[in-house]
Every structure is written in C-alpha cells, then in structure tokens.
Design a protein around this motif. Sequence first.
Motif, PDB file in Angstrom:
ATOM      1  N   PRO A 209       0.790  -1.232   0.000  1.00 55.28           N
ATOM      2  CA  PRO A 209       0.000   0.000   0.000  1.00 55.28           C
ATOM      3  C   PRO A 209       0.823   1.284   0.000  1.00 55.28           C
ATOM      4  CG  PRO A 209      -0.917  -1.571   1.541  1.00 55.28           C
ATOM      5  CD  PRO A 209       0.388  -2.145   1.053  1.00 55.28           C
ATOM      6  N   THR A 210       2.096   1.201   0.369  1.00 49.88           N
ATOM      7  CA  THR A 210       2.927   2.400   0.374  1.00 49.88           C
ATOM      8  C   THR A 210       3.764   2.546  -0.888  1.00 49.88           C
ATOM      9  OG1 THR A 210       4.686   1.229   1.548  1.00 49.88           O
ATOM     10  CG2 THR A 210       3.064   2.424   2.902  1.00 49.88           C
ATOM     11  N   GLN A 211       3.619   1.649  -1.841  1.00 47.19           N
ATOM     12  CA  GLN A 211       4.358   1.711  -3.087  1.00 47.19           C
ATOM     13  C   GLN A 211       3.439   2.152  -4.219  1.00 47.19           C
ATOM     14  OE1 GLN A 211       5.689  -2.417  -3.121  1.00 47.19           O
ATOM     15  NE2 GLN A 211       7.790  -1.665  -3.091  1.00 47.19           N
ATOM     16  N   TYR A 212       4.063   2.658  -5.276  1.00 48.12           N
ATOM     17  CA  TYR A 212       3.317   3.023  -6.476  1.00 48.12           C
ATOM     18  C   TYR A 212       3.169   1.820  -7.395  1.00 48.12           C
ATOM     19  CZ  TYR A 212       4.424   7.844  -5.204  1.00 48.12           C
ATOM     20  OH  TYR A 212       4.531   9.040  -4.550  1.00 48.12           O
ATOM     21  N   ALA A 213       2.082   1.793  -8.146  1.00 50.81           N
ATOM     22  CA  ALA A 213       1.967   0.889  -9.284  1.00 50.81           C
ATOM     23  C   ALA A 213       2.485   1.685 -10.473  1.00 50.81           C
ATOM     24  CB  ALA A 213       0.513   0.476  -9.498  1.00 50.81           C
ATOM     25  N   SER A 214       3.421   1.132 -11.221  1.00 51.21           N
ATOM     26  CA  SER A 214       4.055   1.866 -12.316  1.00 51.21           C
ATOM     27  C   SER A 214       3.650   1.320 -13.666  1.00 51.21           C
ATOM     28  CB  SER A 214       5.585   1.804 -12.185  1.00 51.21           C
ATOM     29  OG  SER A 214       6.003   2.412 -10.988  1.00 51.21           O
ATOM     30  N   VAL A 215       3.480   2.235 -14.602  1.00 52.74           N
ATOM     31  CA  VAL A 215       3.187   1.912 -15.999  1.00 52.74           C
ATOM     32  C   VAL A 215       4.200   2.681 -16.830  1.00 52.74           C
ATOM     33  CG1 VAL A 215       1.507   2.152 -17.870  1.00 52.74           C
ATOM     34  CG2 VAL A 215       0.730   1.571 -15.569  1.00 52.74           C
ATOM     35  N   ARG A 216       4.769   2.040 -17.856  1.00 49.54           N
ATOM     36  CA  ARG A 216       5.731   2.713 -18.724  1.00 49.54           C
ATOM     37  C   ARG A 216       5.054   3.090 -20.043  1.00 49.54           C
ATOM     38  NH1 ARG A 216      10.948   2.828 -18.390  1.00 49.54           N
ATOM     39  NH2 ARG A 216      11.071   0.908 -17.173  1.00 49.54           N
ATOM     40  N   TYR A 217       5.217   4.347 -20.424  1.00 48.76           N
ATOM     41  CA  TYR A 217       4.796   4.816 -21.743  1.00 48.76           C
ATOM     42  C   TYR A 217       6.041   5.268 -22.494  1.00 48.76           C
ATOM     43  CZ  TYR A 217      -0.359   5.141 -21.667  1.00 48.76           C
ATOM     44  OH  TYR A 217      -1.704   4.883 -21.679  1.00 48.76           O
ATOM     45  N   LEU A 218       6.167   4.824 -23.744  1.00 47.66           N
ATOM     46  CA  LEU A 218       7.237   5.294 -24.601  1.00 47.66           C
ATOM     47  C   LEU A 218       6.783   6.614 -25.224  1.00 47.66           C
ATOM     48  CD1 LEU A 218       8.222   1.951 -26.363  1.00 47.66           C
ATOM     49  CD2 LEU A 218       9.105   2.935 -24.240  1.00 47.66           C
ATOM     50  N   VAL A 219       7.645   7.627 -25.149  1.00 48.96           N
ATOM     51  CA  VAL A 219       7.310   8.951 -25.655  1.00 48.96           C
ATOM     52  C   VAL A 219       8.438   9.450 -26.549  1.00 48.96           C
ATOM     53  CG1 VAL A 219       5.855   9.486 -23.654  1.00 48.96           C
ATOM     54  CG2 VAL A 219       8.261  10.153 -23.638  1.00 48.96           C
ATOM     55  N   ASP A 220       8.099  10.336 -27.470  1.00 53.27           N
ATOM     56  CA  ASP A 220       9.105  10.922 -28.362  1.00 53.27           C
ATOM     57  C   ASP A 220       9.827  12.094 -27.713  1.00 53.27           C
ATOM     58  OD1 ASP A 220       8.292   9.162 -30.428  1.00 53.27           O
ATOM     59  OD2 ASP A 220       6.690  10.533 -30.986  1.00 53.27           O
ATOM     60  N   ASP A 221       9.140  12.821 -26.843  1.00 55.65           N
ATOM     61  CA  ASP A 221       9.650  14.055 -26.265  1.00 55.65           C
ATOM     62  C   ASP A 221       9.313  14.048 -24.773  1.00 55.65           C
ATOM     63  OD1 ASP A 221       9.890  16.737 -25.343  1.00 55.65           O
ATOM     64  OD2 ASP A 221       9.456  17.539 -27.342  1.00 55.65           O
ATOM     65  N   VAL A 222      10.294  13.760 -23.940  1.00 57.59           N
ATOM     66  CA  VAL A 222      10.062  13.620 -22.500  1.00 57.59           C
ATOM     67  C   VAL A 222       9.537  14.913 -21.876  1.00 57.59           C
ATOM     68  CG1 VAL A 222      11.154  13.125 -20.265  1.00 57.59           C
ATOM     69  CG2 VAL A 222      11.667  11.690 -22.251  1.00 57.59           C
ATOM     70  N   PRO A 223      10.168  16.087 -22.121  1.00 55.03           N
ATOM     71  CA  PRO A 223       9.630  17.314 -21.513  1.00 55.03           C
ATOM     72  C   PRO A 223       8.186  17.618 -21.937  1.00 55.03           C
ATOM     73  CG  PRO A 223      11.880  17.684 -22.229  1.00 55.03           C
ATOM     74  CD  PRO A 223      11.450  16.349 -22.784  1.00 55.03           C
ATOM     75  N   ALA A 224       7.845  17.365 -23.194  1.00 51.74           N
ATOM     76  CA  ALA A 224       6.465  17.600 -23.656  1.00 51.74           C
ATOM     77  C   ALA A 224       5.499  16.662 -22.946  1.00 51.74           C
ATOM     78  CB  ALA A 224       6.366  17.424 -25.171  1.00 51.74           C
ATOM     79  N   ALA A 225       5.904  15.422 -22.731  1.00 55.31           N
ATOM     80  CA  ALA A 225       5.037  14.460 -22.034  1.00 55.31           C
ATOM     81  C   ALA A 225       4.846  14.867 -20.576  1.00 55.31           C
ATOM     82  CB  ALA A 225       5.623  13.051 -22.131  1.00 55.31           C
ATOM     83  N   VAL A 226       5.914  15.279 -19.921  1.00 55.55           N
ATOM     84  CA  VAL A 226       5.810  15.730 -18.529  1.00 55.55           C
ATOM     85  C   VAL A 226       4.864  16.921 -18.452  1.00 55.55           C
ATOM     86  CG1 VAL A 226       7.064  16.810 -16.611  1.00 55.55           C
ATOM     87  CG2 VAL A 226       8.049  14.833 -17.794  1.00 55.55           C
ATOM     88  N   ASP A 227       5.029  17.883 -19.345  1.00 53.53           N
ATOM     89  CA  ASP A 227       4.166  19.061 -19.355  1.00 53.53           C
ATOM     90  C   ASP A 227       2.711  18.671 -19.565  1.00 53.53           C
ATOM     91  OD1 ASP A 227       3.735  22.006 -19.466  1.00 53.53           O
ATOM     92  OD2 ASP A 227       3.124  21.525 -21.523  1.00 53.53           O
ATOM     93  N   PHE A 228       2.439  17.756 -20.483  1.00 56.18           N
ATOM     94  CA  PHE A 228       1.070  17.317 -20.764  1.00 56.18           C
ATOM     95  C   PHE A 228       0.415  16.715 -19.521  1.00 56.18           C
ATOM     96  CE2 PHE A 228      -1.943  14.010 -22.020  1.00 56.18           C
ATOM     97  CZ  PHE A 228      -2.809  14.727 -22.818  1.00 56.18           C
ATOM     98  N   TYR A 229       1.072  15.770 -18.899  1.00 58.95           N
ATOM     99  CA  TYR A 229       0.480  15.079 -17.749  1.00 58.95           C
ATOM    100  C   TYR A 229       0.362  15.981 -16.519  1.00 58.95           C
ATOM    101  CZ  TYR A 229       0.301  10.740 -20.292  1.00 58.95           C
ATOM    102  OH  TYR A 229      -0.016   9.774 -21.219  1.00 58.95           O
ATOM    103  N   THR A 230       1.353  16.863 -16.296  1.00 58.86           N
ATOM    104  CA  THR A 230       1.278  17.729 -15.125  1.00 58.86           C
ATOM    105  C   THR A 230       0.350  18.923 -15.354  1.00 58.86           C
ATOM    106  OG1 THR A 230       3.298  18.927 -15.771  1.00 58.86           O
ATOM    107  CG2 THR A 230       3.549  17.055 -14.249  1.00 58.86           C
TER     108      THR A 230
END
Length: 127
Positions: free
Chosen positions: A4-25
Amino acid sequence: MTTPTQYASVRYLVDDVPAAVDFYTSHLGFTQGPSANPAFADVIRGPLRLLLSGPASSGARATPDNARTAGANRIHLEFEDLATEITRLRAAGVTFTSDIVTGPGGSQILLTDPAGNLVELFQPATR
C-alpha cells in the motif's frame, strides 16, 4: 508485490520527455516525480507512477519495434465530473480521439498524449 505504500508503475514510450511531462502535469493532475532528464522522467497521480521513457532511455531500447504499435491499452483516470474535465481540457487545446461513451459502469472518453499513447478519462455511474 506492490504494498500500500508503493506506487503501481506503468511505462509509456514517448518521443519528447519534456512535452510528455508538461502534458500530464498541466492537464491531468500528475506531479513531477524525482526522476527527470532528457531520456526519462516519471510523473505521479495517486498510487500511479507513470514512467515516461524517451528514445534514449533503457526502457525504450529494450522494446522490440514490433511491440511499439499503439493498441487499446491505456491508463484509466477517474474523475467525479467528466463533463467539467472535458470542457477544461478542450479550453486548454487538448483534443479527444473519441466522443463520450456511456455504459452501465459509467462514462468515458479517450485522448492521446503528445506521443500518441491512449488515456481514458472515466466517471463511474452513480448508483
């Protein structure tokens, strides 16, 4: 096993890491995780840790080309007021890949992140 104190992780392959971070946040309520560089970053929403792997990351290099096709797999994010979220996201310029679909379990709509990964926004049916 995830505790319960850990995250469940999913990996997405992206072309542009900063753009993906900006989108999700900016659009979907994620916060930036501790890992961030041009090849890889993670974003967190509740118990979900979304691993965003750019082309230079080890996660992307370990994936065979024939496994990189977009399918129906997607992360599923729950909202209390789907209509309000859709209005907010459209105002921010986010486009959707489907219309709202309503069934016995609730309503959902699909969008894609900047790399084309599917994201499902869902509102459970009221009982």
